[in-house]
Structure formats: structure tokens, C-alpha cells
Design an enzyme around this catalytic site. Structure first.
Site, short mmCIF file in Angstrom:
data_model
loop_
_atom_site.label_atom_id
_atom_site.label_comp_id
_atom_site.label_asym_id
_atom_site.label_seq_id
_atom_site.Cartn_x
_atom_site.Cartn_y
_atom_site.Cartn_z
N ASP A 53 -14.64 52.21 69.09
CA ASP A 53 -13.43 52.19 67.86
C ASP A 53 -14.08 50.67 67.71
OD1 ASP A 53 -10.55 52.84 67.50
OD2 ASP A 53 -10.17 51.14 68.32
N TYR A 58 -10.84 43.43 63.01
CA TYR A 58 -11.02 43.30 64.20
C TYR A 58 -11.83 42.31 64.14
CZ TYR A 58 -8.75 46.60 66.42
OH TYR A 58 -7.73 47.70 67.04
N LYS A 83 -10.34 51.16 60.58
CA LYS A 83 -9.26 51.33 60.14
C LYS A 83 -9.02 49.74 58.53
CE LYS A 83 -8.08 51.80 65.37
NZ LYS A 83 -9.12 50.24 65.97
N HIS A 114 -4.31 51.38 59.52
CA HIS A 114 -4.24 50.59 60.84
C HIS A 114 -2.94 50.37 61.12
CE1 HIS A 114 -6.60 47.26 62.92
NE2 HIS A 114 -5.03 48.32 64.11
N1 NAP Z 1 -4.68 50.48 66.66
C1 NAP Z 1 -3.90 49.29 66.92
O1 NAP Z 1 -3.06 48.81 66.55
C2 NAP Z 1 -4.50 48.75 68.49
C3 NAP Z 1 -3.80 47.53 68.82
C4 NAP Z 1 -5.21 46.84 69.59
C5 NAP Z 1 -6.00 47.69 70.46
N2 NAP Z 1 -6.40 48.70 69.72
C6 NAP Z 1 -8.02 49.47 69.96
O2 NAP Z 1 -7.55 49.67 71.16
C7 NAP Z 1 -8.53 48.96 72.45
C8 NAP Z 1 -7.99 48.48 73.80
O3 NAP Z 1 -6.88 47.85 73.82
P1 NAP Z 1 -6.51 46.19 74.76
O4 NAP Z 1 -7.63 45.91 74.66
O5 NAP Z 1 -5.21 46.26 73.57
O6 NAP Z 1 -6.42 46.92 75.96
P2 NAP Z 1 -7.02 47.28 77.59
O7 NAP Z 1 -8.28 48.16 76.63
O8 NAP Z 1 -6.10 48.00 78.33
O9 NAP Z 1 -6.88 46.15 77.91
C9 NAP Z 1 -8.14 46.04 77.93
C10 NAP Z 1 -8.10 44.87 79.51
O10 NAP Z 1 -9.05 45.42 80.35
C11 NAP Z 1 -9.96 45.38 81.24
N3 NAP Z 1 -10.39 46.28 81.63
C12 NAP Z 1 -10.92 46.91 81.27
N4 NAP Z 1 -11.93 47.96 82.21
C13 NAP Z 1 -11.41 47.48 83.32
C14 NAP Z 1 -11.34 48.07 84.95
N5 NAP Z 1 -12.53 49.36 85.16
N6 NAP Z 1 -11.03 47.05 85.08
C15 NAP Z 1 -10.25 46.42 85.69
N7 NAP Z 1 -10.14 45.55 84.14
C16 NAP Z 1 -10.30 46.10 83.61
C17 NAP Z 1 -10.74 44.45 80.41
O11 NAP Z 1 -11.45 42.94 80.97
P3 NAP Z 1 -13.13 42.99 81.54
O12 NAP Z 1 -13.08 42.94 79.63
O13 NAP Z 1 -12.95 41.45 81.38
O14 NAP Z 1 -13.42 44.27 82.13
C18 NAP Z 1 -10.03 43.99 79.15
O15 NAP Z 1 -9.15 42.63 79.59
C19 NAP Z 1 -9.01 47.46 71.86
O16 NAP Z 1 -10.09 47.23 71.91
C20 NAP Z 1 -8.58 48.55 70.14
O17 NAP Z 1 -10.07 49.60 70.17
C21 NAP Z 1 -5.33 49.44 68.50
#
Ligand code: NAP
Length: 316
Positions: A53, A58, A83, A114
């Protein structure tokens, strides 16, 4: 623990999509930071992720494309989403072909709008002032046209190019989906929204399911706000998993595709190794809902998201 077999979901196009993806955003917004994402994206593919994704804004499309090539995994075995930025709605075709150039792959499996918002285009680049253009008083430069219905009509045309295998939306509420569907010829294949146990979005999920729209969850872990909740901790202990694994499994049990991001090889693998949850625990986790947004929050001072749309406009 018994390990969940990650499901393959079907889109309304007939295409298959792996039931979990790797989020490919960059934590920092510098060219070096963007480039530094390639190794962990490549590692994710090597660890078994087949759904990636990314998004134009990004800054990681190049890394995703390189990782796809270096992985040696046949292109047709991977599902790549990118997106259209909200500030590129007036330059749709250029933005799409720029994304394809950066990815350097023939097609994307999913192209998402997006956001339902449409901002003015003031130039290329990944700087925040290009992504959130403002006038000299700091007011968001928004466009009435193209609105999201107009943009959707162009996205429908993009399907005919073969460069985009499916189209969908992101950050759409029921209210804005209803409006979109008034004029849409193609039903979105996906709606990617913020979702976690503090923002369960049951009504939106049921609405999307009723329309054949697959829901993809971003910020799926809910960060420490979710992960430290006593019930989450207790259930993680019951299943002998981490809190993140528990929450990812909850998403999958609800028929949602989470796209967790981890730059860490061990945690990437953990996130593919999920427990099978009992139905009553899935229900219990859903009962934690507070309708609380952690990533895209309405500013309490001006009542808007990013100084642009109000909660009412967003349908929140
Ligand atoms: N469409 C939109 O508007 C939108 C907005 C925001 C995000 N997104 C998409 O969603 C994806 C994920 O969202 P997000 O990064 O906001 O939230 P997330 O995936 O819920 O959280 C990421 C965080 O969780 C940690 N993490 C992941 N797996 C873990 C585990 N097993 N144990 C402990 N910590 C863990 C990561 O740290 P480490 O890297 O250190 O493991 C990172 O700090 C983005 O990369 C993007 O592709 C889309």
C-alpha cells in the site's frame, strides 16, 4: 496458538487481493528517508507480503517499484495500490502517469482517490506546502471542481487504459459514498479508512459490504492508545500473542483488510502470524469503540480537518 490462514479477498472486479498488506509510507519526508524505505519494503515482500500500500504523497512509489523488481516475485503475484493526491485532482492524468513512472511498473492493481477533498495543484513535489496548499493567510486552497464525483468519472476512464486494474476511494464516509454512487458508473472496489478498536466504524463497514466495497483499514494497530487498553492486553495474553497481532486478527475476522506498517523484519513477520480469535473476543474488542480518530483528527479550534473540510462535509 493456532495460526490464522491469511484469507484472499475478492474485489467486485473479480480480482483477488491478499487479506493483509504492508503499509509503505515514510516516517520522514526527505528524499533520503524516502529512499531508505526500499530495504524494509523489499524485506516485507521476501517475508511473504504480496499486497503493498503506497501513495503518490508518501514519497515511496520509487522504493516500492524497486523492491518489486528486486524481489523477483512475478508481478502478477503482487497487489500494488497507489493513490491520487487530493492536490492533484485537477491534473489527474499527469499524476497517474507520474505515479506509474516512479513505480516503473506497467500497471497498478488499485488506484485510490486519497480523499474526498479536492485541493489546488500548485506544483510537483513532496513538500507539505504542495500537499496542503494555502493562501498567504493560511487558508486551505480548495477546489469546487473537480469535486469527488467529477474525479471519480475520470478514474472510471482510467480503467480503460489498462494501467489501473481497479479503482477505489479512501477516507469516504457513508454520506460521501452515497453522493458518489448517485453518478458513478463503477462502484468503488475499496474504501480505505482509518479503523481500529477505538474507531470500529461498524455502520460504514456494513454499508460498504452491502455495496460490495471491500474495506481496507489504515492505522490498523491503533497505536499505544489501543495497544495498552486492559482488554487488549488481557486477550493478547490469552492468545499468547502481541497486542498488535491480536488487533490485526480482529480486523481480518471482521472481513477487513489491514495494512499495518512495520520497518522491522521481526515485526513484519509477526504481523503475518496471527491468532485465530473466538467470535466472542472479536465482539468484545469491537465493544471498545469510542468513535475516536487517531490519525485524521478534526482540529478542535476551527472544527476542520487540516483547515479544510468540517466533520459535516466529511460525513463524520
Ligand atoms: N489512506 C490514508 O489516508 C492513509 C492514512 C494513513 C496511513 N495509511 C496507510 O496505512 C499504513 C499504516 O498506517 P499507520 O502507519 O498510520 O499505522 P499502523 O500501521 O497502525 O502503525 C504503524 C506503527 O506500528 C508499529 N508496529 C507495526 N507492527 C508492530 C508490531 N507487531 N509490534 C509493535 N509495533 C508495531 C510500527 O513500528 P515499527 O516500524 O518500528 O515496527 C509503526 O510505528 C500506512 O503505511 C499507509 O500505507 C493510509
Amino acid at each position: 496458538m493456532s495460526v490464522l490462514e491469511i484469507p484472499i479477498r475478492k474485489l467486485n472486479t473479480g480480482a483477488s487481493v491478499p487479506g493483509i498488506g504492508i503499509g509503505c509510507a515514510s516516517n520522514e519526508r526527505t528524499p533520503e528517508a524516502f529512499r531508505a524505505t526500499k530495504p524494509w519494503i523489499l524485506n516485507a515482500i521476501q517475508s511473504g507480503y504480496r499486497h503493498l500500500d503506497t501513495a503518490s504523497l508518501y514519497g515511496t512509489e520509487e522504493s516500492v517499484g524497486l523492491a518489486v523488481k528486486e524481489s523477483g516475485v512475478p508481478r502478477e503475484e503482487l497487489f500494488v495500490t497507489t493513490k491520487l493526491p487530493w492536490s492533484h485532482t485537477s491534473i489527474f492524468w499527469k499524476s497517474l502517469y507520474d505515479s506509474l513512472d516512479r513505480l516503473d511498473i506497467d500497471y497498478v492493481d488499485m488506484y485510490l482517490m486519497h480523499s474526498p477533498m479536492s485541493w489546488k495543484y500548485i506544483g510537483d513535489g513532496f513538500e507539505l506546502d504542495k500537499i496542503f496548499p494555502r493562501d498567504s493567510d493560511g487558508n486551505a486552497l480548495l477546489l469546487d471542481h473537480p469535486n469527488f464525483s467529477d474525479t471519480w468519472a475520470t478514474m472510471e476512464m482510467a480503467l480503460a487504459t489498462g494501467k489501473v486494474k481497479a479503482i477505489g476511494v479512501s477516507n469516504f464516509s457513508i454520506k460521501n459514498l452515497e453522493k458518489l454512487l448517485e453518478t458513478a458508473k463503477v462502484v468503488p472496489a475499496v474504501n480505505q479508512v482509518e479503523m481500529h478498536p477505538l474507531l470500529v466504524e461498524e455502520e460504514l463497514l456494513q454499508y460498504c459490504k452491502s455495496k460490495g466495497i471491500v474495506v481496507v483499514a489504515y492505522s490498523p494497530t491503533g497505536f499505544s492508545d489501543v495497544l495498552t487498553l486492559p482488554l487488549i492486553q488481557k486477550l493478547a495474553e490469552k492468545y499468547s500473542t502481541s497486542a498488535v497481532q491480536l488487533v490485526l486478527s480482529w480486523h481480518i475476522a471482521r472481513g477487513v483488510i489491514p495494512v499495518p506498517q512495520s520497518t522491522n523484519p521481526g515485526r513484519q513477520l509477526q504481523n503475518l502470524t496471527l491468532p485465530v480469535l473466538e467470535a466472542e473476543d472479536v465482539k468484545a474488542i469491537s465493544s471498545l469503540d469510542q468513535g475516536k480518530r487517531l490519525t485524521q483528527k478534526i482540529d478542535e479550534k476551527d472544527g476542520k480537518l487540516w483547515g479544510a473540510w468540517t466533520a459535516e462535509q466529511l460525513g463524520w
